[in-house]
Enzyme design. Structure first.
Site, mmCIF file in Angstrom:
data_model
loop_
_atom_site.group_PDB
_atom_site.id
_atom_site.type_symbol
_atom_site.label_atom_id
_atom_site.label_comp_id
_atom_site.label_asym_id
_atom_site.label_seq_id
_atom_site.Cartn_x
_atom_site.Cartn_y
_atom_site.Cartn_z
ATOM 1 N N ASN A 168 -24.806 -54.934 -100.776
ATOM 2 C CA ASN A 168 -23.382 -55.233 -100.581
ATOM 3 C C ASN A 168 -22.611 -53.927 -100.722
ATOM 4 O O ASN A 168 -22.312 -53.472 -101.826
ATOM 5 C CB ASN A 168 -22.909 -56.260 -101.610
ATOM 6 C CG ASN A 168 -23.561 -57.601 -101.385
ATOM 7 O OD1 ASN A 168 -23.202 -58.333 -100.459
ATOM 8 N ND2 ASN A 168 -24.562 -57.908 -102.215
ATOM 9 N N GLU A 169 -22.343 -53.334 -99.574
ATOM 10 C CA GLU A 169 -21.719 -52.017 -99.528
ATOM 11 C C GLU A 169 -20.196 -52.149 -99.644
ATOM 12 O O GLU A 169 -19.658 -53.259 -99.542
ATOM 13 C CB GLU A 169 -22.087 -51.338 -98.196
ATOM 14 C CG GLU A 169 -23.582 -51.157 -97.977
ATOM 15 C CD GLU A 169 -24.202 -50.048 -98.848
ATOM 16 O OE1 GLU A 169 -23.559 -49.590 -99.825
ATOM 17 O OE2 GLU A 169 -25.337 -49.643 -98.561
ATOM 18 N N PRO A 170 -19.484 -51.024 -99.854
ATOM 19 C CA PRO A 170 -18.024 -51.087 -99.921
ATOM 20 C C PRO A 170 -17.440 -51.884 -98.757
ATOM 21 O O PRO A 170 -17.849 -51.697 -97.608
ATOM 22 C CB PRO A 170 -17.625 -49.603 -99.851
ATOM 23 C CG PRO A 170 -18.778 -48.894 -100.497
ATOM 24 C CD PRO A 170 -20.007 -49.669 -100.094
#
Ligand code: PGA
Length: 277
Positions: A168-170
């Site tokens: 879950n990236e920025p």
């Protein structure tokens, strides 16, 4: 508030807004990893004594390797059985073959599953080989399957330098579920050493979502080394924001960060409890 080395229990980083979050600073990664492995072992045994399954959420990367090593040792030397254990891994590159050197299937087999008595059908890792059109349905099923087990009892996490948990990236919001995502460039850069060149690093991955992770009953996040210090500080002491998905852990009722000195370096002294073991 800072505890003595003999403190018997972790201290809470308890502000009004994060009553479920505690932060432990431990002497080194080995001590932190053993502590988590002991907690996992105790949970497995407790569930076994109640004739119940123990559902673990597992992570890959360099950080959890010592935990797996200790669990294998506990299996070999202390008779810890994984017969009642069901596992769900956080993520997998997409696409990727399970036998590829960098696949998380291979990682988990080599680090843990090949060395313990887990029932193979109880192991779940997002499938990097399915057709693109089948991915949304597959991801829904993954979340549903977790729910049908009664949910994850203990989720093991690392944290990426982007602030990712799982992949879950920025930009990932608090309500995200298991899905196909684009990898952040910094994450791909960190993976270059495994893939032997940026061109070989996948662009996509399947990951459990932030909400999928937050559904876990307990969360234990390990972070080691000075390269994690800045993101750890922002995830714990900053405001909750999708710019740092790990910051959403502040809303969880039972999340513990286990850090070495270097990873805890940027935290305010009032945040951490220090333990010797
Ligand atoms: P690492 O990765 O354990 O290899 O540092 C952690 C993560 O990306 O979650």
């Amino acid at each position: 508030m800072s505890s003595t080395l003999e403190s018997p229990s972790p201290l809470n980083h308890s502000t009004k807004s994060t009553p479920g979050l505690s932060v432990l600073k431990l002497p080194d990664p080995g001590v932190a990893s053993k502590r988590v492995a002991r907690e996992i072992g105790a949970l497995i045994r407790q569930r076994a004594s109640e004739n119940r399954n123990c559902v673990l959420g597992l992570a890959t990367g360099s950080t959890p390797i010592r935990v797996y090593r200790e669990l294998v040792r506990m299996h070999r030397e202390e008779g810890l059985s994984f017969h009642n254990v069901i596992t769900f891994n956080l993520d997998e590159y997409f696409p990727i073959k399970p036998n590829a050197a960098q696949s998380y299937v291979r990682f988990m087999n080599e680090q843990l599953f090949d060395h313990i008595d887990i029932v193979r059908t109880n192991v779940h890792i997002p499938n990097g080989t399915i057709e693109l059109e089948a991915v949304p349905g597959y991801c829904r099923d993954y979340d549903e399957l977790i729910a049908t087990t009664g949910g994850i009892d203990l989720q093991l996490l690392g944290i990426g330098r982007t602030g990712h948990i799982g992949f879950n990236e920025p930009g990932a919001t608090q309500d995200t579920r298991t899905r196909l995502v684009k990898l952040d460039n910094l994450t791909r850069l960190d993976a270059v050493k495994d893939f032997g060149g940026m061109d070989h690093v996948p662009l996509l991955a399947i990951t459990m979502g932030v909400d999928s992770i937050l559904q876990s009953h307990r969360i234990r996040l390990l972070a080691f080394g000075e390269h994690k210090a800045d993101i750890v500080q922002r995830a714990i002491e900053g405001t909750m924001t999708s710019a740092i998905p790990a910051s959403f852990l502040q809303s969880h009722r039972d999340v513990q960060y286990l850090l070495d000195d270097a990873a805890a370096e940027c935290l305010s002294p009032s945040t951490t409890g220090e333990l010797s073991q």
